[in-house]
Design an enzyme around this catalytic site. Structure first.
Site, PDB file in Angstrom:
ATOM      1  N   ARG A 139     -34.365 -15.372  20.652  1.00  0.00           N
ATOM      2  CA  ARG A 139     -33.133 -15.107  19.875  1.00  0.00           C
ATOM      3  C   ARG A 139     -32.454 -13.795  20.278  1.00  0.00           C
ATOM      4  O   ARG A 139     -31.232 -13.677  20.199  1.00  0.00           O
ATOM      5  CB  ARG A 139     -33.479 -15.112  18.373  1.00  0.00           C
ATOM      6  CG  ARG A 139     -32.282 -14.968  17.437  1.00  0.00           C
ATOM      7  CD  ARG A 139     -32.696 -15.247  15.996  1.00  0.00           C
ATOM      8  NE  ARG A 139     -31.773 -14.706  15.020  1.00  0.00           N
ATOM      9  CZ  ARG A 139     -30.797 -15.409  14.408  1.00  0.00           C
ATOM     10  NH1 ARG A 139     -30.638 -16.691  14.684  1.00  0.00           N
ATOM     11  NH2 ARG A 139     -30.021 -14.846  13.519  1.00  0.00           N
TER      12      ARG A 139
ATOM     13  N   ILE B 184     -23.945 -15.392  14.377  1.00  0.00           N
ATOM     14  CA  ILE B 184     -25.083 -16.256  14.659  1.00  0.00           C
ATOM     15  C   ILE B 184     -25.757 -16.455  13.306  1.00  0.00           C
ATOM     16  O   ILE B 184     -25.954 -15.491  12.560  1.00  0.00           O
ATOM     17  CB  ILE B 184     -26.030 -15.604  15.708  1.00  0.00           C
ATOM     18  CG1 ILE B 184     -27.282 -16.454  15.979  1.00  0.00           C
ATOM     19  CG2 ILE B 184     -26.466 -14.210  15.318  1.00  0.00           C
ATOM     20  CD1 ILE B 184     -28.159 -15.892  17.131  1.00  0.00           C
ATOM     21  N   SER B 185     -26.071 -17.715  12.950  1.00  0.00           N
ATOM     22  CA  SER B 185     -26.587 -18.000  11.610  1.00  0.00           C
ATOM     23  C   SER B 185     -27.959 -17.379  11.382  1.00  0.00           C
ATOM     24  O   SER B 185     -28.718 -17.130  12.322  1.00  0.00           O
ATOM     25  CB  SER B 185     -26.682 -19.514  11.395  1.00  0.00           C
ATOM     26  OG  SER B 185     -25.442 -20.128  11.639  1.00  0.00           O
ATOM     27  N   GLN B 186     -28.259 -17.175  10.098  1.00  0.00           N
ATOM     28  CA  GLN B 186     -29.567 -16.678   9.671  1.00  0.00           C
ATOM     29  C   GLN B 186     -30.669 -17.644  10.139  1.00  0.00           C
ATOM     30  O   GLN B 186     -30.498 -18.866  10.043  1.00  0.00           O
ATOM     31  CB  GLN B 186     -29.521 -16.621   8.145  1.00  0.00           C
ATOM     32  CG  GLN B 186     -30.783 -16.213   7.474  1.00  0.00           C
ATOM     33  CD  GLN B 186     -30.689 -16.417   5.961  1.00  0.00           C
ATOM     34  OE1 GLN B 186     -29.660 -16.859   5.444  1.00  0.00           O
ATOM     35  NE2 GLN B 186     -31.760 -16.103   5.272  1.00  0.00           N
TER      36      GLN B 186
END
Ligand code: SAH
Length: 254
Positions: free
Chosen positions: A77, A103-105
């Site tokens: 990530r 960027i999503s959790q």
């Protein structure tokens, strides 16, 4: 060829002596970084597991699919955020990726991926490539991922990033995902990672019978709900509300 003088040989030897520790140090730092990121990834998976416990009533699931967690344990990530945010990449929170997008959790990525219930030979459409992280997680689990991104520089950067990281089964295109990607339809699963005001009818049309779509629906200022849209074998569509969420808006011309 001329002989090297003793002095030249001595200078060359000095250079090697000077460079060797630096090279070894660089290798050591790379190994230490890899180790540190692996530890941060493991901690991220723990945070996801804890959030699953807290939200079990919403999504009717106490444990994440181990295949999804394993996939997220493999995807680096930190490669999907800017260099100055890499140390924070594994925190269980969204992070900025430029152009006002995020960027999503990690927990949300896990839930959305999990709810799609994908199989190894599936073809999946993503709307909202962003950094390419969700696409990479899916690419670990399915045969082919198609992903649409409306902001051209994000699409280009995600494409470069995914090919550099060796994800050969993701195809990215710059375009408005509201209309889906007719050429590659129908899809076994569709994931929309930006909040729409309604479920786009073209996406329902491009879902295979037996397929699932996970999409946040709501307005920019009010609470959005994560919806699961299921098309049964006869083509009948049903929708279930799962979880209150907060996403950047789906933009475009519709
Ligand atoms: N899935 C991404 C996070 C996406 S944020 C990741 O893993 O990093 C939502 C993204 O949807 C943004 O990049 C935004 O530009 C994009 N988006 C918004 N409206 C869109 C549309 N109509 N079509 C395609 N992409 C859209």
């Amino acid at each position: 060829m001329r002989e090297h003088t003793a002095q030249e040989r001595w200078r060359a030897a000095r250079w090697i002596q000077a460079l060797l520790p630096a090279t070894l140090l660089a290798c050591g730092i790379a190994a230490a970084d890899a180790n540190r990121y692996a530890q941060l990834r493991a901690a991220m998976l723990d945070a996801i597991r804890a959030d699953y416990q807290d939200t079990a009533l919403y999504i009717d699931k106490e444990h994440a699919d181990p295949r999804v967690l394993a996939a997220m344990g493999r995807v680096p990530r930190h490669e999907f955020v800017a260099e100055n945010l890499q140390a924070r990449a594994y925190e269980n929170r969204p992070l900025p990726i430029g152009h006002g997008q995020t960027i999503s959790q990690p927990y949300i990525v896990a839930v959305m991926t999990d709810l799609l219930g994908v199989d190894a030979d599936d073809r999946v459409l993503e709307v909202g490539t962003g950094s390419g992280y969700q696409a990479a997680v899916l690419a670990e689990l399915v045969a082919q991922v198609y992903s649409l991104e409306i902001i051209e520089p994000l699409a280009t950067r995600a494409e470069e990033r995914l090919s550099r990281l060796g994800y050969a089964n993701v195809t990215i295109r710059h375009g408005d995902g509201y209309y889906g990607w007719e050429q590659h339809a129908p899809f076994d699963a569709i994931v929309v990672t930006a909040a729409a005001s309604h479920v786009p009818p073209p996406l329902i049309a491009q879902l295979k019978p037996g397929g699932r779509m996970v999409i946040p629906v709501g307005t920019r200022f009010l609470v959005q709900e994560l919806l699961m849209v299921v098309k049964d074998a006869e083509g009948k569509v049903s929708t279930r509300q799962l979880l209150p969420v907060r996403f950047v808006p789906l933009t475009g011309g519709h």
